[in-house]
Design a protein around this motif. Structure first.
Motif, PDB file in Angstrom:
ATOM      1  N   ILE A  46       0.856  -1.200   0.000  1.00  0.00           N
ATOM      2  CA  ILE A  46       0.000   0.000   0.000  1.00  0.00           C
ATOM      3  C   ILE A  46       0.887   1.243   0.000  1.00  0.00           C
ATOM      4  O   ILE A  46       0.632   2.220  -0.713  1.00  0.00           O
ATOM      5  CB  ILE A  46      -0.939  -0.012   1.233  1.00  0.00           C
ATOM      6  CG1 ILE A  46      -1.945  -1.156   1.102  1.00  0.00           C
ATOM      7  CG2 ILE A  46      -1.648   1.332   1.394  1.00  0.00           C
ATOM      8  CD1 ILE A  46      -2.865  -1.324   2.303  1.00  0.00           C
ATOM      9  N   ALA A  47       1.969   1.185   0.797  1.00  0.00           N
ATOM     10  CA  ALA A  47       2.872   2.336   0.884  1.00  0.00           C
ATOM     11  C   ALA A  47       3.488   2.635  -0.480  1.00  0.00           C
ATOM     12  O   ALA A  47       3.479   3.779  -0.944  1.00  0.00           O
ATOM     13  CB  ALA A  47       3.968   2.056   1.909  1.00  0.00           C
ATOM     14  N   ALA A  48       4.001   1.601  -1.156  1.00  0.00           N
ATOM     15  CA  ALA A  48       4.685   1.811  -2.438  1.00  0.00           C
ATOM     16  C   ALA A  48       3.735   2.422  -3.466  1.00  0.00           C
ATOM     17  O   ALA A  48       4.089   3.357  -4.191  1.00  0.00           O
ATOM     18  CB  ALA A  48       5.254   0.489  -2.950  1.00  0.00           C
ATOM     19  N   ARG A  49       2.514   1.913  -3.485  1.00  0.00           N
ATOM     20  CA  ARG A  49       1.528   2.419  -4.447  1.00  0.00           C
ATOM     21  C   ARG A  49       1.201   3.894  -4.168  1.00  0.00           C
ATOM     22  O   ARG A  49       1.110   4.718  -5.079  1.00  0.00           O
ATOM     23  CB  ARG A  49       0.260   1.568  -4.356  1.00  0.00           C
ATOM     24  CG  ARG A  49      -0.743   1.834  -5.440  1.00  0.00           C
ATOM     25  CD  ARG A  49      -1.828   0.793  -5.397  1.00  0.00           C
ATOM     26  NE  ARG A  49      -1.353  -0.520  -5.819  1.00  0.00           N
ATOM     27  CZ  ARG A  49      -1.459  -0.968  -7.070  1.00  0.00           C
ATOM     28  NH1 ARG A  49      -2.029  -0.231  -7.988  1.00  0.00           N
ATOM     29  NH2 ARG A  49      -1.013  -2.160  -7.388  1.00  0.00           N
ATOM     30  N   ALA A  50       1.056   4.208  -2.887  1.00  0.00           N
ATOM     31  CA  ALA A  50       0.744   5.595  -2.527  1.00  0.00           C
ATOM     32  C   ALA A  50       1.894   6.530  -2.907  1.00  0.00           C
ATOM     33  O   ALA A  50       1.664   7.649  -3.369  1.00  0.00           O
ATOM     34  CB  ALA A  50       0.441   5.692  -1.028  1.00  0.00           C
ATOM     35  N   HIS A  51       3.142   6.064  -2.725  1.00  0.00           N
ATOM     36  CA  HIS A  51       4.289   6.904  -3.119  1.00  0.00           C
ATOM     37  C   HIS A  51       4.227   7.205  -4.618  1.00  0.00           C
ATOM     38  O   HIS A  51       4.454   8.340  -5.041  1.00  0.00           O
ATOM     39  CB  HIS A  51       5.616   6.195  -2.815  1.00  0.00           C
ATOM     40  CG  HIS A  51       5.930   6.042  -1.356  1.00  0.00           C
ATOM     41  ND1 HIS A  51       5.923   7.105  -0.472  1.00  0.00           N
ATOM     42  CD2 HIS A  51       6.281   4.959  -0.615  1.00  0.00           C
ATOM     43  CE1 HIS A  51       6.258   6.668   0.739  1.00  0.00           C
ATOM     44  NE2 HIS A  51       6.457   5.368   0.677  1.00  0.00           N
ATOM     45  N   VAL A  52       3.922   6.176  -5.426  1.00  0.00           N
ATOM     46  CA  VAL A  52       3.850   6.374  -6.883  1.00  0.00           C
ATOM     47  C   VAL A  52       2.837   7.466  -7.218  1.00  0.00           C
ATOM     48  O   VAL A  52       3.079   8.332  -8.060  1.00  0.00           O
ATOM     49  CB  VAL A  52       3.429   5.066  -7.597  1.00  0.00           C
ATOM     50  CG1 VAL A  52       3.149   5.327  -9.077  1.00  0.00           C
ATOM     51  CG2 VAL A  52       4.473   3.984  -7.439  1.00  0.00           C
TER      52      VAL A  52
END
Ligand code: KG4
Ligand code: ZN
Length: 343
Positions: A46-52
């Motif tokens: 979830i974190a990685a997707r939000a960063h993108v």
């Protein structure tokens, strides 16, 4: 000199523009608390997707607020680790793309170095070498900071990090997420002497930190059903302070010529911990330095500032520099005992 800094190693996405004269021209940060709250902790995917989703708009907003374009920037500094690898990759690849497109140097920043040098952004008088207690969600280390890229690790945790202990305590007590600030708020209403809790390794000649036993004791105290969450929080915080002070006192004996005792990292935002360490510094005849609260928790200004320090020292990286889940500041440090040892 103007540096663009990018941060995305955990659950904060951020972009900042900082000068070598310590001016923070802009700082844009997007937290992800709401996305992770249902899970009681940070979910890496979830974190990685939000960063993108948010990093590029944050960079645009930071440039606009500072009224500059990418061509005005001298170099791009991006966190390259350690951290959750998906998120680290998002920030580093973005930094590489910007550096390539604008033909600017790239500086791959160790997130821990961002924390370690951040006190020099807020305090122009802080000189090398200094003793640094780095207390974050993933690390608890005592370091001698000698200069950019030059660290001596004197102690580390043999199990949990201090911030991890705060987060687990908050979870056990049902105080919510993120844990550190929730425990701090509850502790203000409790009695730090109400619950007898252990002080792992206190008094030991071994220099390291340990918090796992404290977490188990918090679980037992909760299950006993006789203490309020406020009293457990206050007693837990006091136990952490006692451990940090005792261990740091031992470690300070091994640092000679330190100009100050410095605390940094997310846990350094805790007022009671700051006061306890200020007392230790006074007893040790050392100046005490702690960055402002917003600069203790993850942000991009500290990454941009680490970029300023490294760029000034002629340290830049090539576009094939890797993202790293683990990246010790002092690769020569002796391995500490313990199963969950974090570099
Ligand atoms: O440095 P940081 O923002 O992220 C990492 O690099 O890990 O540190 C986050 C950690 C979390 O464990 C959080 O609970 C803790 O710092 N923290 C606090 C406080 N604010 C954040 N711990 C105690 N008291 C606080 N006020
Ligand atoms: Zn951090």
């Amino acid at each position: 000199m103007l540096i663009l800094g990018l941060e995305s190693s955990c659950d904060e996405t951020a972009a900042a523009l900082v000068t070598d004269t310590r001016q923070i021209l802009s700082h844009k940060l997007a937290g992800q608390e709401a996305a992770h709250r249902p899970f009681g902790g940070v979910v890496p995917e979830i974190a990685a997707r939000a960063h993108v989703e948010v990093l590029t708009p944050l960079v645009e907003a930071a440039l606009a607020e500072a009224n500059v374009t990418l061509s005005d920037v001298d170099a791009i500094a991006a966190t390259a680790g350690p951290g959750l690898i998906g998120g680290v990759m998002v920030g580093l690849v973005t930094g590489k793309a910007l550096a390539f497109a604008a033909n600017k140097p790239l500086i791959a920043i160790n997130h821990l170095e961002g924390h370690a040098l951040s006190p020099r952004l807020s305090d122009p008088d802080l000189q090398f070498p200094y003793a640094l207690l780095l207390v974050s969600g993933g690390h608890c280390q005592l370091l001698e900071v000698r200069g950019p890229g030059d660290y001596r690790r004197l102690a580390t945790t043999i199990d949990d990090a201090a911030g991890e202990a705060f987060d687990k305590t908050a979870k056990l007590l049902g105080l919510g997420f993120p844990g550190g600030p929730a425990v701090e708020r509850a502790a203000l209403l409790g009695n730090p002497k109400a619950v007898p809790l252990p002080r792992p390794l206190v008094g030991s000649g071994e220099p390291h930190f340990s918090f796992a036993g404290l977490k188990s004791a918090v679980l037992r105290a909760r299950d006993a059903g006789i203490h309020s969450a406020e009293d457990i929080s206050a007693s837990f915080t006091q136990a952490v302070i006692d451990c940090l002070i005792d261990r740091t006192r031992i470690g300070l004996r091994k640092i000679h010529g330190a100009t100050a005792l410095v605390v940094a990292g997310g846990v350094a935002a805790n007022q009671a911990i700051r006061s306890g360490l200020a007392g230790l510094a006074a007893q040790s005849d050392l100046r005490f330095v702690a960055p402002p609260l917003w600069l203790c928790t993850d942000n991009a200004a500290m990454i941009a500032w680490a970029g300023v320090e490294r760029f000034s020292a002629g340290q830049t990286d090539t576009l094939d520099v890797p993202s790293r889940a683990r990246w010790p500041l002092d690769p020569t440090a002796e391995k500490a005992r313990g199963a969950g040892v974090k570099a």
